[in-house]
Design a protein around this motif. Structure first.
Motif, PDB file in Angstrom:
ATOM      1  N   UNK A  19      44.519  44.149 -20.649  1.00  0.00           N
ATOM      2  CA  UNK A  19      43.118  44.541 -20.482  1.00  0.00           C
ATOM      3  C   UNK A  19      42.999  46.063 -20.410  1.00  0.00           C
ATOM      4  N   UNK A  20      43.896  46.692 -19.662  1.00  0.00           N
ATOM      5  CA  UNK A  20      43.855  48.154 -19.525  1.00  0.00           C
ATOM      6  C   UNK A  20      44.020  48.838 -20.886  1.00  0.00           C
ATOM      7  N   UNK A  21      45.029  48.406 -21.655  1.00  0.00           N
ATOM      8  CA  UNK A  21      45.268  49.009 -22.968  1.00  0.00           C
ATOM      9  C   UNK A  21      44.099  48.749 -23.917  1.00  0.00           C
ATOM     10  N   UNK A  22      43.546  47.556 -23.842  1.00  0.00           N
ATOM     11  CA  UNK A  22      42.433  47.198 -24.726  1.00  0.00           C
ATOM     12  C   UNK A  22      41.190  48.008 -24.409  1.00  0.00           C
ATOM     13  N   UNK A  23      40.908  48.175 -23.127  1.00  0.00           N
ATOM     14  CA  UNK A  23      39.766  48.982 -22.723  1.00  0.00           C
ATOM     15  C   UNK A  23      39.936  50.432 -23.170  1.00  0.00           C
ATOM     16  N   UNK A 142      34.434  45.457 -26.033  1.00  0.00           N
ATOM     17  CA  UNK A 142      34.212  46.833 -25.571  1.00  0.00           C
ATOM     18  C   UNK A 142      33.778  47.732 -26.713  1.00  0.00           C
ATOM     19  N   UNK A 143      34.482  47.615 -27.824  1.00  0.00           N
ATOM     20  CA  UNK A 143      34.195  48.478 -28.964  1.00  0.00           C
ATOM     21  C   UNK A 143      32.831  48.169 -29.577  1.00  0.00           C
ATOM     22  N   UNK A 144      32.502  46.879 -29.676  1.00  0.00           N
ATOM     23  CA  UNK A 144      31.225  46.502 -30.283  1.00  0.00           C
ATOM     24  C   UNK A 144      30.046  47.005 -29.450  1.00  0.00           C
ATOM     25  N   UNK A 145      30.138  46.827 -28.135  1.00  0.00           N
ATOM     26  CA  UNK A 145      29.043  47.267 -27.255  1.00  0.00           C
ATOM     27  C   UNK A 145      28.909  48.784 -27.275  1.00  0.00           C
TER      28      UNK A 145
END
Length: 235
Positions: A19-23, A142-145
């Motif tokens: 989650x951390x890396x993805x965020x 995250x990226x879409x928003x």
């Protein structure tokens, strides 16, 4: 014993780390939507058109290519064709991710909209299917928003300041496009394709209609691969 995703149990990555890396990826790239909003309005698109591109297309490189060609005075169909060919790489990501994620059939059409460079990179970097699914979902959401929110803010800002060229903001799109592209050039072949594409694009820029040099530059990939194949065959 190896699981169905080809990874031994117990070797997975902690969910919190995924989650951390993805965020991190989602936030870093999502903020670039501001530059797209500014560039798109500067190219002549209105607020609604700009936001619709981010909502419906949602692939930064293709979006920047489209508005860049329009800003240069290119034909809308030519500009769209260049953006389309640039976006076809996502289809190849989808083939790999469909096997890795193995999402339910009902979810796949919605997940396909989030198959882009960043979600593919994060998913493929994970050690097992569970981590890949988490990475894909968190990065995509995250990226879409953020991308759509910053696109809106950038477009509103560009409309407020008027002439973006007077502020030097017309260079924001190309700069972000190169920033997104550069980390992907890892091998000598990829760098050769990029270099030849630049030469073709710049070489034909003075003699071809706006937008067409982008299509010509797409010939760099088959040309380099053909030369590489001939070189290997001659050894």
């Amino acid at each position: 014993m190896v699981g169905s995703d080809g990874v031994e149990p117990g070797t997975g990555k902690p969910d919190r780390a995924v989650v951390r890396d993805s965020l991190g990826v989602g936030v870093a790239v999502g903020l670039s939507g501001f530059a797209f909003g500014v560039t798109s309005v500067g190219a002549g698109l209105d607020l609604l058109q700009t936001c619709a591109l981010s909502l419906l297309v949602f692939t930064g490189a293709s979006q920047f290519a489209l508005v860049g060609a329009l800003a240069a005075g290119g034909n809308p169909f030519t500009a769209a064709a260049g953006a389309f060919f640039l976006g076809t790489r996502n289809a190849f990501y989808g083939l790999r991710l469909s096997q890795l994620l193995a999402l339910p059939r009902a979810v796949r059409p919605f997940a396909a909209h989030w198959v882009i460079d960043e979600t593919a990179a994060v998913s493929l970097a994970q050690p097992d299917r569970r981590a890949a699914r988490i990475g894909f979902t968190v990065t995509g959401l995250t990226l879409y928003v953020l991308w759509n929110l910053t696109t809106l803010l950038g477009a509103l800002g560009a409309e407020a300041i008027g002439d973006t060229a007077a502020w030097g903001l017309d260079a924001a799109g190309p700069a972000v496009f190169l920033a997104l592209l550069a980390p992907m050039l890892r091998t000598a072949t990829e760098r050769a394709v990029a270099g030849l594409a630049v030469l073709l694009g710049l070489g034909f820029l003075p003699v071809l209609p706006a937008g067409v040099p982008v299509l010509v530059a797409a010939l760099a990939a088959p040309a380099v691969l053909w030369l590489k194949g001939r070189g290997e065959a001659g050894r």
